[in-house]
Design a protein around this motif. Structure first.
Motif, PDB file in Angstrom:
ATOM      1  N   ASN A 278      28.113 -40.771  57.012  1.00 55.80           N
ATOM      2  CA  ASN A 278      29.069 -40.048  55.943  1.00 55.80           C
ATOM      3  C   ASN A 278      30.455 -41.132  56.696  1.00 55.80           C
ATOM      4  O   ASN A 278      31.984 -41.368  56.227  1.00 55.80           O
ATOM      5  CB  ASN A 278      29.337 -39.370  55.748  1.00 55.80           C
ATOM      6  CG  ASN A 278      28.757 -37.917  54.431  1.00 55.80           C
ATOM      7  OD1 ASN A 278      27.811 -39.375  53.864  1.00 55.80           O
ATOM      8  ND2 ASN A 278      27.516 -37.319  54.982  1.00 55.80           N
TER       9      ASN A 278
ATOM     10  N   THR B 286      33.393 -43.402  55.118  1.00 55.96           N
ATOM     11  CA  THR B 286      35.073 -42.944  55.795  1.00 55.96           C
ATOM     12  C   THR B 286      35.775 -44.478  56.438  1.00 55.96           C
ATOM     13  O   THR B 286      36.783 -44.341  55.636  1.00 55.96           O
ATOM     14  CB  THR B 286      34.964 -41.871  55.910  1.00 55.96           C
ATOM     15  OG1 THR B 286      33.715 -41.251  55.244  1.00 55.96           O
ATOM     16  CG2 THR B 286      36.377 -41.602  56.681  1.00 55.96           C
TER      17      THR B 286
ATOM     18  N   THR C 167      40.128 -34.771  46.031  1.00 53.07           N
ATOM     19  CA  THR C 167      39.313 -33.930  46.949  1.00 53.07           C
ATOM     20  C   THR C 167      39.548 -33.108  47.501  1.00 53.07           C
ATOM     21  O   THR C 167      38.786 -31.505  47.494  1.00 53.07           O
ATOM     22  CB  THR C 167      40.445 -35.016  48.652  1.00 53.07           C
ATOM     23  OG1 THR C 167      40.090 -35.565  49.116  1.00 53.07           O
ATOM     24  CG2 THR C 167      40.055 -34.221  49.800  1.00 53.07           C
TER      25      THR C 167
ATOM     26  N   GLU D  50      36.815 -31.468  44.936  1.00 54.26           N
ATOM     27  CA  GLU D  50      36.204 -31.262  45.921  1.00 54.26           C
ATOM     28  C   GLU D  50      35.417 -30.233  47.155  1.00 54.26           C
ATOM     29  O   GLU D  50      34.695 -29.708  46.503  1.00 54.26           O
ATOM     30  CB  GLU D  50      35.663 -33.047  46.476  1.00 54.26           C
ATOM     31  CG  GLU D  50      35.489 -34.359  45.899  1.00 54.26           C
ATOM     32  CD  GLU D  50      33.877 -34.550  45.343  1.00 54.26           C
ATOM     33  OE1 GLU D  50      33.534 -34.176  46.245  1.00 54.26           O
ATOM     34  OE2 GLU D  50      33.905 -35.004  44.360  1.00 54.26           O
TER      35      GLU D  50
ATOM     36  N   THR E 235      32.040 -27.813  45.744  1.00 55.46           N
ATOM     37  CA  THR E 235      30.992 -27.865  46.505  1.00 55.46           C
ATOM     38  C   THR E 235      30.978 -26.829  47.000  1.00 55.46           C
ATOM     39  O   THR E 235      29.738 -26.075  47.697  1.00 55.46           O
ATOM     40  CB  THR E 235      31.326 -28.980  48.335  1.00 55.46           C
ATOM     41  OG1 THR E 235      32.634 -29.062  48.187  1.00 55.46           O
ATOM     42  CG2 THR E 235      31.440 -30.248  47.454  1.00 55.46           C
TER      43      THR E 235
ATOM     44  N   TYR F 182      27.180 -32.195  49.469  1.00 51.12           N
ATOM     45  CA  TYR F 182      27.227 -34.136  50.222  1.00 51.12           C
ATOM     46  C   TYR F 182      25.713 -33.520  51.776  1.00 51.12           C
ATOM     47  O   TYR F 182      25.833 -32.894  52.246  1.00 51.12           O
ATOM     48  CB  TYR F 182      28.455 -34.883  51.026  1.00 51.12           C
ATOM     49  CG  TYR F 182      29.108 -34.869  49.586  1.00 51.12           C
ATOM     50  CD1 TYR F 182      29.523 -36.278  49.298  1.00 51.12           C
ATOM     51  CD2 TYR F 182      29.599 -33.330  49.335  1.00 51.12           C
ATOM     52  CE1 TYR F 182      29.787 -36.173  48.304  1.00 51.12           C
ATOM     53  CE2 TYR F 182      30.868 -34.251  48.211  1.00 51.12           C
ATOM     54  CZ  TYR F 182      30.889 -35.082  47.702  1.00 51.12           C
ATOM     55  OH  TYR F 182      32.054 -35.848  46.402  1.00 51.12           O
TER      56      TYR F 182
ATOM     57  N   ARG G 158      35.139 -34.923  58.128  1.00 50.40           N
ATOM     58  CA  ARG G 158      34.628 -34.278  57.029  1.00 50.40           C
ATOM     59  C   ARG G 158      35.719 -33.053  56.971  1.00 50.40           C
ATOM     60  O   ARG G 158      36.595 -32.695  58.140  1.00 50.40           O
ATOM     61  CB  ARG G 158      33.429 -33.794  56.513  1.00 50.40           C
ATOM     62  CG  ARG G 158      32.997 -32.877  57.919  1.00 50.40           C
ATOM     63  CD  ARG G 158      31.788 -32.607  58.140  1.00 50.40           C
ATOM     64  NE  ARG G 158      31.243 -32.103  57.306  1.00 50.40           N
ATOM     65  CZ  ARG G 158      30.019 -32.787  56.002  1.00 50.40           C
ATOM     66  NH1 ARG G 158      29.729 -33.735  56.620  1.00 50.40           N
ATOM     67  NH2 ARG G 158      29.863 -32.501  54.869  1.00 50.40           N
TER      68      ARG G 158
ATOM     69  N   VAL H 120      33.080 -31.316  52.878  1.00 52.96           N
ATOM     70  CA  VAL H 120      33.453 -32.346  52.091  1.00 52.96           C
ATOM     71  C   VAL H 120      34.163 -33.726  52.922  1.00 52.96           C
ATOM     72  O   VAL H 120      34.854 -33.695  53.327  1.00 52.96           O
ATOM     73  CB  VAL H 120      34.355 -32.806  51.251  1.00 52.96           C
ATOM     74  CG1 VAL H 120      34.976 -34.054  50.213  1.00 52.96           C
ATOM     75  CG2 VAL H 120      34.101 -31.594  49.870  1.00 52.96           C
TER      76      VAL H 120
ATOM     77  N   SER I  99      34.483 -39.103  50.305  1.00 55.70           N
ATOM     78  CA  SER I  99      34.760 -38.518  48.060  1.00 55.70           C
ATOM     79  C   SER I  99      36.112 -39.087  47.626  1.00 55.70           C
ATOM     80  O   SER I  99      36.389 -39.309  46.685  1.00 55.70           O
ATOM     81  CB  SER I  99      34.010 -37.359  48.665  1.00 55.70           C
ATOM     82  OG  SER I  99      35.360 -36.395  49.060  1.00 55.70           O
TER      83      SER I  99
ATOM     84  N   GLU J 206      28.669 -43.359  39.020  1.00 58.66           N
ATOM     85  CA  GLU J 206      27.699 -41.577  39.319  1.00 58.66           C
ATOM     86  C   GLU J 206      26.630 -42.159  39.489  1.00 58.66           C
ATOM     87  O   GLU J 206      26.228 -41.437  40.071  1.00 58.66           O
ATOM     88  CB  GLU J 206      28.672 -41.120  38.452  1.00 58.66           C
ATOM     89  CG  GLU J 206      28.158 -39.657  38.786  1.00 58.66           C
ATOM     90  CD  GLU J 206      28.449 -38.483  38.471  1.00 58.66           C
ATOM     91  OE1 GLU J 206      28.568 -37.675  38.489  1.00 58.66           O
ATOM     92  OE2 GLU J 206      28.230 -38.184  37.056  1.00 58.66           O
TER      93      GLU J 206
ATOM     94  N   TRP K 183      26.307 -38.412  46.930  1.00 63.61           N
ATOM     95  CA  TRP K 183      26.459 -36.895  46.954  1.00 63.61           C
ATOM     96  C   TRP K 183      24.698 -36.237  46.023  1.00 63.61           C
ATOM     97  O   TRP K 183      24.496 -37.415  45.382  1.00 63.61           O
ATOM     98  CB  TRP K 183      27.412 -36.720  45.955  1.00 63.61           C
ATOM     99  CG  TRP K 183      27.812 -36.291  44.754  1.00 63.61           C
ATOM    100  CD1 TRP K 183      27.447 -36.244  44.015  1.00 63.61           C
ATOM    101  CD2 TRP K 183      28.407 -37.978  44.511  1.00 63.61           C
ATOM    102  NE1 TRP K 183      27.638 -36.561  42.330  1.00 63.61           N
ATOM    103  CE2 TRP K 183      28.519 -38.187  42.755  1.00 63.61           C
ATOM    104  CE3 TRP K 183      29.174 -38.707  44.890  1.00 63.61           C
ATOM    105  CZ2 TRP K 183      28.852 -38.961  42.390  1.00 63.61           C
ATOM    106  CZ3 TRP K 183      29.937 -40.320  44.489  1.00 63.61           C
ATOM    107  CH2 TRP K 183      29.026 -40.375  43.133  1.00 63.61           C
TER     108      TRP K 183
END
Length: 298
Positions: free
Chosen positions: A77, A81, A113, A116, A120, A127, A134, A138, A142, A238, A247
């Motif tokens: 992750n 980023t 964001t 998100e 979540t 995720y 993060r 998240v 993302s 997606e 995700w």
């Protein structure tokens, strides 16, 4: 046929690229099937160029799924980023996005964001839990996926020199965007009105026609049809991203399957928010009055 025109809103780098490509394409047939094939080719190339941010993000996500070592010291992750930041910096440094356009991309990044974080938290999707870069559950990459949608819309606007006939009043579209965004949160506590909002979008934008230039010709298309096509391709992206385990939805935790087509409505509505943000820096302009053959896309 009309003389090819380089849209005046292109960035410096894009104007240079388009001028060189235009010299080559100008040698192709100006009439008959060859001319139509040229228009189709240029349309595909411009769409691919407009998607460069999203395409690069998707390529990195797929590459991480296929080849990123599980024992790497840097969590996957976090690597995503860092890659996303590098792509965004390259877009601006390479003059593929202007700093003015970057404001819209960043704003849509933040809007995405915040959603998100909420989604979540309520379990709409999740995720992988690895990584340090993060906020809560998240990962920071993302937000760049939402930024990719914003980037596409600002880029396609200038690459195709978009003009609009009967575009609705911007304050009406702004109120609609606020209602759409609010529903993404409130639908967990009160009645989900997404289909009512889809109907409202159809009413507000139903009379609007988008005019765009590909190469030699200017074309027109109902704006609602353009919205549907963009939402469909976001849905395809997606599916690729969830297959890559960037995700997962709850129903995919025990085994991947295609994302429900009902998500098309969500992407359709979310895209309206991005469209409204784009009009902040690029107010919709009416079609110009230059004579041109204008086919209709159906």
């Amino acid at each position: 046929m009309a003389t090819p025109v380089v849209p005046p809103t292109l960035t410096t780098a894009e104007r240079s690229i388009e001028a060189r490509v235009r010299v080559i394409l100008a040698r192709l047939p100006r009439r008959g099937p060859g001319a139509w094939l040229t228009e189709f080719l240029v349309f595909g190339l411009k769409q691919a160029w407009a998607c460069v941010f999203g395409g690069a993000m998707l390529a990195v996500i797929v590459a991480a799924r296929l080849w990123y070592p599980t024992e790497a010291a840097l969590a996957r992750n976090d690597a995503l980023t860092i890659a996303a930041v590098a792509i965004q910096v390259a877009m601006v440094a390479g003059r593929l996005e202007t700093l003015r356009e970057l404001r819209v991309v960043v704003l849509f990044h933040l809007v995405g964001t915040v959603m998100e974080l909420f989604k979540t938290e309520v379990g709409s999707w999740s995720y992988p839990p690895d990584g340090l870069l993060r906020v809560g559950a998240v990962p920071l990459f993302s937000g760049f996926m939402y930024a990719a949608v914003g980037s596409y819309l600002v880029r396609v606007h200038r690459l195709f020199d978009l003009r609009f006939a009967r575009y609705p009043r911007r304050w009406v579209t702004a109120l609609l965007a606020v209602a759409i965004y609010a529903n993404f949160f409130t639908n967990h506590y009160v009645t989900d009105v997404r289909w009512l909002l889809v109907g409202a979008v159809a009413v507000v934008f139903g009379r609007c026609v988008m005019h765009f230039r590909v190469f030699r010709l200017r074309w027109r298309m109902p704006l609602l049809l353009a919205f549907l096509l963009v939402a469909f391709f976001i849905w395809l992206a997606e599916n690729i991203a969830t297959w890559s385990h960037a995700w997962l939805y709850p129903s995919q935790l025990d085994g991947w399957h295609t994302v429900s087509p009902s998500k098309l409505a969500s992407w359709f509505l979310l895209m309206i928010i991005s469209v409204v943000l784009v009009t902040w820096i690029s107010p919709p302009q009416p079609p110009d009055d230059r004579p041109s053959t204008t086919p209709t896309a159906t």
